[in-house]
Write an enzyme that holds these catalytic residues in place. Sequence first.
Site, PDB file in Angstrom:
ATOM      1  N   HIS A 189       0.835  -1.223  -0.053  1.00 57.26           N
ATOM      2  CA  HIS A 189      -0.038  -0.102  -0.131  1.00 57.26           C
ATOM      3  C   HIS A 189       0.746   1.269   0.056  1.00 57.26           C
ATOM      4  CE1 HIS A 189      -3.332   2.603   0.501  1.00 57.26           C
ATOM      5  NE2 HIS A 189      -3.997   1.538   0.788  1.00 57.26           N
TER       6      HIS A 189
ATOM      7  N   ASP B 212      -1.868   2.330  -4.217  1.00 56.24           N
ATOM      8  CA  ASP B 212      -3.221   2.311  -3.295  1.00 56.24           C
ATOM      9  C   ASP B 212      -4.298   1.455  -3.768  1.00 56.24           C
ATOM     10  OD1 ASP B 212      -4.321   3.891  -5.258  1.00 56.24           O
ATOM     11  OD2 ASP B 212      -3.717   5.729  -4.130  1.00 56.24           O
TER      12      ASP B 212
END
Length: 449
Positions: free
Chosen positions: A422, A426
């Site tokens: 992440h 994203d």
Amino acid sequence: MSFASLVVARSRAALMRPASALLRGRVLSRRLSLPTHTVVGLPSLSPTMENGTIAVWKVDEGGSFAAGDVIAEIETDKATVDFEAQDDGVLAKVLVAAGTEVKVGDPIMVVVEEAGDVASFKDFEAERPVAASAPVAAPAPVAAPAPAAVPVAAAPPPPAPAAPAGSRLVASPLARKLAADLGYDLAAISGTGPNGRVVASDVAAYTPAAVAPPQAVAATGAGFVDFPVSPQSASIAARLAYSMQTAPHYYLTIELGLGSALALLDRLNAKLGDDDRISVTDLFIKASASATKAVPAVNASWLENGVVRAYERFDVNLVVGADAGLVAPAILDVQRLGLKDIADATKKALADDASPEAYACGTFTVVNLGAFGVSSAAPIVSTPQACALALGTIDTKLVPSSDPEKKFDAVPVLTATLSADHRVVDGAVGAAWLAALKDLIESPDSILL
């Protein structure tokens, strides 16, 4: 901040105080030939700290600083700490170059009160180590900043050559620890940090030269057998363990219709011999490269210093099982290869006589567990990569038929799962990449363009 993410913290250790309060390893010297100055030693930033590395100097020689300014970043084996000033001053002399590891209490800089005094310290050398600073309270971690948008892919800068024999090796504490855990020789690893410094991401990306593995010798005991694994399997295990400890994983799953893709493979393989057939895995490797053209942000790495590095070339590690455990040969520059080229490269990489380059660290990983009857999986991202794609078994699914004479059609489907770091990719970027992959697999003729 890499294959390894460091905790960034702030230390409120004072750099300047009135003369009556100059304690904890600061020496106030009044030599006849020198103005009033303070020799500052490396402070102890935790109860167990014995050494530290000056990661970067934030103030140049002759530069003034005010209370709250960061003078330098100091790396320990657990964190990178900002060394801040509590009062105003001028940095007269840097005694330790960036990238150098020093003991707690050793002199690292000279501080004066007036800028006009700096010239007097041009040739200054510390006479003896300063007494170790008293430990300061452990700094409270602060959240790492969100990664900036991935820049347009650019060719990564060439790493500095590995350190020649007899030269001083410069490496971050985290890189040293990771290399020790993996059993790597740091001197053989090329550094991409400042001044050729080896950082954790360099260690994670390093692939040692292939050597003949020692004869496996099993150790038996009461009710158990211990046996060694191959060097490749040990390296993969250490890298994945490191990744799970440092990279924030998330997972996205999508169902893909394979009717058109299997029909395309049938047409292509009808023109090829049995030994030259193109597999579903080969098709997905090519489709992954094509999807990355549409969403290039997945082809990137997280570096130790909080920078995202985007790659131009798409190199895939294909994880497969072997007699001695897992291996992950690399298919290089996939975007420039056709399906037949990928099939040939895969067979060559999996051959017993594969060259050491066959096990290079790629920029993306593909794992196909369909042959084992696994419907879906959530793989671990292999640091320093940002993504891994897992493929499940091909199942048959009944869907409403467009033919009025039939109620349902049986169509082949496959479940694919994208694991992502992440810090680099994203959720929106990961979803966009999977959508691009779905379009390519369900309309595969575009892969051939």
